[in-house]
Motif scaffolding. Structure first.
Motif, mmCIF file in Angstrom:
data_model
loop_
_atom_site.group_PDB
_atom_site.id
_atom_site.type_symbol
_atom_site.label_atom_id
_atom_site.label_comp_id
_atom_site.label_asym_id
_atom_site.label_seq_id
_atom_site.Cartn_x
_atom_site.Cartn_y
_atom_site.Cartn_z
ATOM 1 N N HIS A 29 0.600 -1.119 0.020
ATOM 2 C CA HIS A 29 -0.135 0.366 -0.146
ATOM 3 C C HIS A 29 1.225 1.029 -0.167
ATOM 4 O O HIS A 29 0.238 2.206 -0.472
ATOM 5 C CB HIS A 29 -0.481 0.246 1.007
ATOM 6 N N SER A 30 2.486 1.330 -0.010
ATOM 7 C CA SER A 30 2.653 2.581 0.631
ATOM 8 C C SER A 30 4.518 1.984 0.155
ATOM 9 O O SER A 30 5.074 1.525 0.909
ATOM 10 C CB SER A 30 3.226 2.584 2.240
ATOM 11 N N CYS A 41 5.812 -3.413 -6.616
ATOM 12 C CA CYS A 41 4.763 -2.748 -6.601
ATOM 13 C C CYS A 41 4.334 -1.969 -7.616
ATOM 14 O O CYS A 41 3.043 -2.295 -7.682
ATOM 15 C CB CYS A 41 4.537 -1.051 -5.621
ATOM 16 N N GLU A 83 0.399 -2.628 -9.545
ATOM 17 C CA GLU A 83 -0.223 -2.129 -9.734
ATOM 18 C C GLU A 83 -0.226 -2.556 -11.283
ATOM 19 O O GLU A 83 -1.769 -1.801 -11.755
ATOM 20 C CB GLU A 83 0.445 -0.735 -9.520
ATOM 21 N N TYR A 126 -10.279 16.448 -7.728
ATOM 22 C CA TYR A 126 -9.388 16.227 -6.819
ATOM 23 C C TYR A 126 -7.812 15.831 -8.003
ATOM 24 O O TYR A 126 -7.454 15.814 -7.288
ATOM 25 C CB TYR A 126 -9.934 15.190 -6.754
ATOM 26 N N HIS A 129 -4.418 17.283 -6.626
ATOM 27 C CA HIS A 129 -3.784 15.610 -5.986
ATOM 28 C C HIS A 129 -2.349 16.388 -6.880
ATOM 29 O O HIS A 129 -1.218 15.570 -6.729
ATOM 30 C CB HIS A 129 -4.507 14.696 -6.473
ATOM 31 N N SER A 131 3.191 12.664 0.406
ATOM 32 C CA SER A 131 2.368 11.213 0.764
ATOM 33 C C SER A 131 1.794 11.588 2.432
ATOM 34 O O SER A 131 0.663 10.055 2.978
ATOM 35 C CB SER A 131 2.626 10.039 0.742
ATOM 36 N N GLY A 171 -2.198 11.558 3.300
ATOM 37 C CA GLY A 171 -3.498 11.232 3.496
ATOM 38 C C GLY A 171 -3.931 11.794 2.236
ATOM 39 O O GLY A 171 -5.069 10.533 1.929
ATOM 40 N N MET A 172 -2.920 12.401 1.189
ATOM 41 C CA MET A 172 -4.300 11.983 0.283
ATOM 42 C C MET A 172 -4.276 10.806 -0.804
ATOM 43 O O MET A 172 -2.591 10.368 -0.945
ATOM 44 C CB MET A 172 -3.248 13.292 -0.928
ATOM 45 N N GLN A 173 -5.137 9.962 -1.170
ATOM 46 C CA GLN A 173 -4.864 8.499 -2.086
ATOM 47 C C GLN A 173 -5.491 9.392 -3.004
ATOM 48 O O GLN A 173 -4.975 10.067 -3.743
ATOM 49 C CB GLN A 173 -6.361 8.273 -1.527
ATOM 50 N N GLY A 174 -4.988 8.087 -4.430
ATOM 51 C CA GLY A 174 -4.684 8.465 -5.483
ATOM 52 C C GLY A 174 -6.391 9.249 -6.089
ATOM 53 O O GLY A 174 -6.842 8.130 -5.827
ATOM 54 N N ASP A 228 -9.611 7.691 -8.074
ATOM 55 C CA ASP A 228 -10.444 6.414 -8.626
ATOM 56 C C ASP A 228 -10.918 6.976 -9.745
ATOM 57 O O ASP A 228 -11.754 7.172 -10.019
ATOM 58 C CB ASP A 228 -11.278 6.809 -6.791
#
Length: 234
Positions: free
Chosen positions: A37-38, A73, A77, A103, A107, A169, A172-175, A177
């Protein structure tokens, strides 16, 4: 593109996806690597500009520059991306919504605020110190001192870019969707480039804060030092 360069690596995922759509296709089982995940694709000290990944050589150079965990990773992906893309080939693509575009812009802008801030702040600080010391001793111009300050800023950026990415990173901002087709649409790419441009602009403006600490006293000191160095020659 890079998926063509990594065709051999992606082939198991592609075959598994096709077997899910067509029961007549049989494939052997492949080991599933736990998803990481990271993971940071930008490693510290190796964020030099690279050529586009549109050839086998550039893709190979990019892969060899990664750590083993980063390659794992990246492979996971790409396999996931290819699987989703194949499953959605028959579906009608829908453009990203306005919220998704915003977003994507936000981002992409966050890390570049840090890049612009560090680049401008270090350049101004280093250029001023170079002009007040080496510049007076060797008699170089203000523009030459600014160029040397930019050199120091670029060298510092090579080592600090990874820390900026790690800090961004941690927010807490996710990629975004997005589906694979939405990620390739022009709306998404324009929003991404606009976000980077806005982020760099804001960062560079904020990075001008060292100018508040520069006063006329520095100019007077520069003139005194220059006069002291030229006096014996006279």
């Amino acid at each position: 593109m890079i998926k063509l360069c990594l065709q051999r690596s992606l082939r198991p995922a592609v075959l598994l996806s096709r077997s899910a759509l067509d029961p007549a296709v049989t494939v052997r089982k492949v080991p599933i690597v736990p998803h990481i995940h990271s993971c940071q694709m930008g490693t510290r000290g190796r964020n030099e500009p690279r050529e586009p990944l549109n050839s086998p050589k550039s893709a190979k150079d990019f892969i060899y520059s990664l750590h083993p965990k980063e390659r794992t990773c990246l492979l996971m992906e790409l396999q996931s991306f290819e699987s989703i893309a194949i499953a959605q080939e028959t579906l009608q693509p829908t453009p990203p919504t306005r919220a998704q575009i915003k977003y994507v812009l936000f981002h992409n802008s966050i890390p570049f605020v840090g890049f612009g801030f560090l680049d401008n702040a270090i350049m101004i600080a280093a250029g001023t110190q170079i002009e007040m010391s080496i510049g007076i001793t060797f008699g170089i111009s203000t523009m030459a001192a600014a160029a040397l300050g930019n050199l120091v800023s670029d060298l510092a950026g090579l080592g600090l870019a990874g820390y900026v990415e790690a800090l961004a990173s941690r927010l807490g901002m996710q990629g975004p969707d997005l589906t694979p087709k939405q990620a390739d649409m022009w709306q998404t790419r324009v929003s991404s480039h606009m976000g980077k441009a806005i982020g760099v602009t804001i960062g560079c403006i904020l990075g001008m804060f060292p100018l508040f600490f520069l006063s006329d006293d520095d100019e007077e000191e520069k003139k005194k030092r220059k006069a002291a160095l030229t006096a014996p020659n006279a």
